[in-house]
Write a protein that holds these residues in place. Structure first.
Motif, short mmCIF file in Angstrom:
data_model
loop_
_atom_site.label_atom_id
_atom_site.label_comp_id
_atom_site.label_asym_id
_atom_site.label_seq_id
_atom_site.Cartn_x
_atom_site.Cartn_y
_atom_site.Cartn_z
N GLY A 11 0.79 -1.23 0.00
CA GLY A 11 0.00 0.00 0.00
C GLY A 11 0.82 1.28 0.00
O GLY A 11 0.36 2.31 0.48
N GLU A 12 2.03 1.22 -0.53
CA GLU A 12 2.96 2.34 -0.41
C GLU A 12 2.42 3.65 -0.99
O GLU A 12 2.77 4.72 -0.51
N LYS A 13 1.56 3.58 -2.00
CA LYS A 13 1.14 4.81 -2.70
C LYS A 13 0.27 5.71 -1.83
O LYS A 13 0.41 6.94 -1.86
N ARG A 35 -1.09 -4.68 11.00
CA ARG A 35 -0.54 -5.99 10.61
C ARG A 35 -0.26 -5.95 9.12
O ARG A 35 -1.17 -5.77 8.32
N ASP A 36 0.99 -6.09 8.75
CA ASP A 36 1.32 -6.13 7.33
C ASP A 36 1.20 -7.56 6.83
O ASP A 36 1.79 -8.49 7.39
N GLN A 42 7.39 -0.80 -0.48
CA GLN A 42 7.97 0.03 0.59
C GLN A 42 7.01 0.24 1.77
O GLN A 42 7.29 1.08 2.64
N THR A 43 5.92 -0.50 1.82
CA THR A 43 4.94 -0.30 2.89
C THR A 43 5.55 -0.41 4.29
O THR A 43 5.31 0.43 5.15
N THR A 44 6.33 -1.44 4.52
CA THR A 44 6.89 -1.63 5.87
C THR A 44 7.89 -0.53 6.24
O THR A 44 7.99 -0.16 7.42
N SER A 49 8.68 4.32 9.75
CA SER A 49 8.91 5.76 9.94
C SER A 49 7.92 6.38 10.92
O SER A 49 8.15 7.49 11.41
N TYR A 50 6.81 5.68 11.22
CA TYR A 50 5.81 6.20 12.15
C TYR A 50 5.99 5.64 13.57
O TYR A 50 5.18 5.94 14.45
N GLU A 51 6.98 4.83 13.79
CA GLU A 51 7.16 4.22 15.10
C GLU A 51 7.33 5.26 16.20
O GLU A 51 6.90 5.06 17.34
#
Length: 308
Positions: A11-13, A35-36, A42-44, A49-51
């Motif tokens: 879902g990177e976009k 949950r991925d 590049q989703t993960t 980056s939001y951690e």
């Protein structure tokens, strides 16, 4: 506290827009858990980056959206409220606050499992705003209508802790779940054990971009767009006999809790293909026939050919 559960897959976009809209919610304390489902883009990296904003995420094996969401519900921490989020929508700032207020108001009348869902505004691609998904007069579907075709999207849902516990104590078989989506099971249990609340105000942009897990059509739109050849294709796919199998699963998990009318209707769907008498009984049931409206000839074909 409201726990927001999101399942992601490549879902990177659009995922950054969605996460930002969740964190921009008004007047609510949010715990976002992701949950991925086995992303290869590049989703993960975006999630990582939001951690620093207290986003909790983990990588699971690919099992599809329905199973991914149900796994999250079963494993989620205790919370007063829960919401489900897709990876590519945009939530308006009032979404969760409005949902919680509506649930709280209803809790004052009865302390039962409650499921809230709001209207949606279609968003085509990156910026084309479309129509509302449901009219303001939309009626909450009955249990039987939900089995035949659900129109309540998981991404609009907010529910209380009582419904979460209900879902955990009535676990659906994974093979049946994979025939449809998690939201159908949530709606079914809310209908049986609690109450469903519809908010006609649209609090989210429901993005359609050609790679969605679902097509965004209502059950009636799907029925009206199908021809006989479409049903031939369905026979070969995973959705063959989905209504029958879902009805049987509801009986397995909830039969003793169904009221008499629902139990009889669900049994008709679950066991319609036992013999010709059972098929005729289903075909003559006015509660079920009226659901099909102008597509009754396809309903008759599905029943006689055992595709229901």
């Amino acid at each position: 506290m409201i726990t927001v559960l999101m399942s992601t897959y490549n879902g990177e976009k659009y995922i950054k827009q969605q996460i930002d809209s969740i964190y921009a919610q008004n007047n609510v304390k949010i715990q976002l858990i992701v949950r991925d489902d086995g992303s290869t883009d590049q989703t993960t990296e975006i999630l990582r980056s939001y951690e620093s904003q207290n986003l909790k995420w983990y990588k699971g094996t690919n099992c599809g959206a329905a199973c991914s969401f149900m796994k999250m519900i079963y494993e989620s921490p205790e919370s007063e409220y829960y919401a489900l989020a897709d990876q590519d929508d945009i939530w308006l700032p009032e979404k969760l606050e409005s949902a919680i207020n509506m649930i709280k108001h209803e809790c004052g009348k009865a302390d039962i499992p409650l499921l809230y869902f709001c209207n949606q505004i279609f968003l085509y691609g990156d910026e084309q705003i479309g129509e509302y998904r449901h009219p303001a007069t939309y009626s909450v579907p009955t249990l039987v209508q939900t089995i035949l075709g659900n129109d309540i999207s998981g991404c609009t849902m907010v529910f209380n802790n009582k419904l979460k516990k209900c879902l955990c104590s009535h676990k659906i078989e994974e093979a049946v779940l994979q025939m449809r989506y998690h939201d159908v099971w949530i709606v079914a249990l809310a209908s049986i054990y609690g109450k469903i609340l519809f908010d006609s105000r649209p609090y989210m942009l429901f993005r359609r971009h050609g790679r969605n897990e679902t097509n965004g059509k209502t059950a009636e739109e799907i029925r009206n767009s199908r021809g006989f050849l479409d049903y031939i294709r369905i026979l070969k796919g995973k959705h063959n006999q989905e209504s029958k199998n879902w009805a049987y699963e509801i009986l397995r998990c909830c039969e003793e809790d169904l009221d008499c009318e629902d139990r009889n209707l669900i049994k008709k769907i679950a066991f319609y293909d036992r013999n010709i008498k059972s098929k005729i009984s289903l075909l003559l049931d006015t509660h079920i026939i009226k659901y099909w409206k102008g597509k009754r000839r396809y309903f008759y074909a599905k029943v006689f050919l055992g595709w229901m």
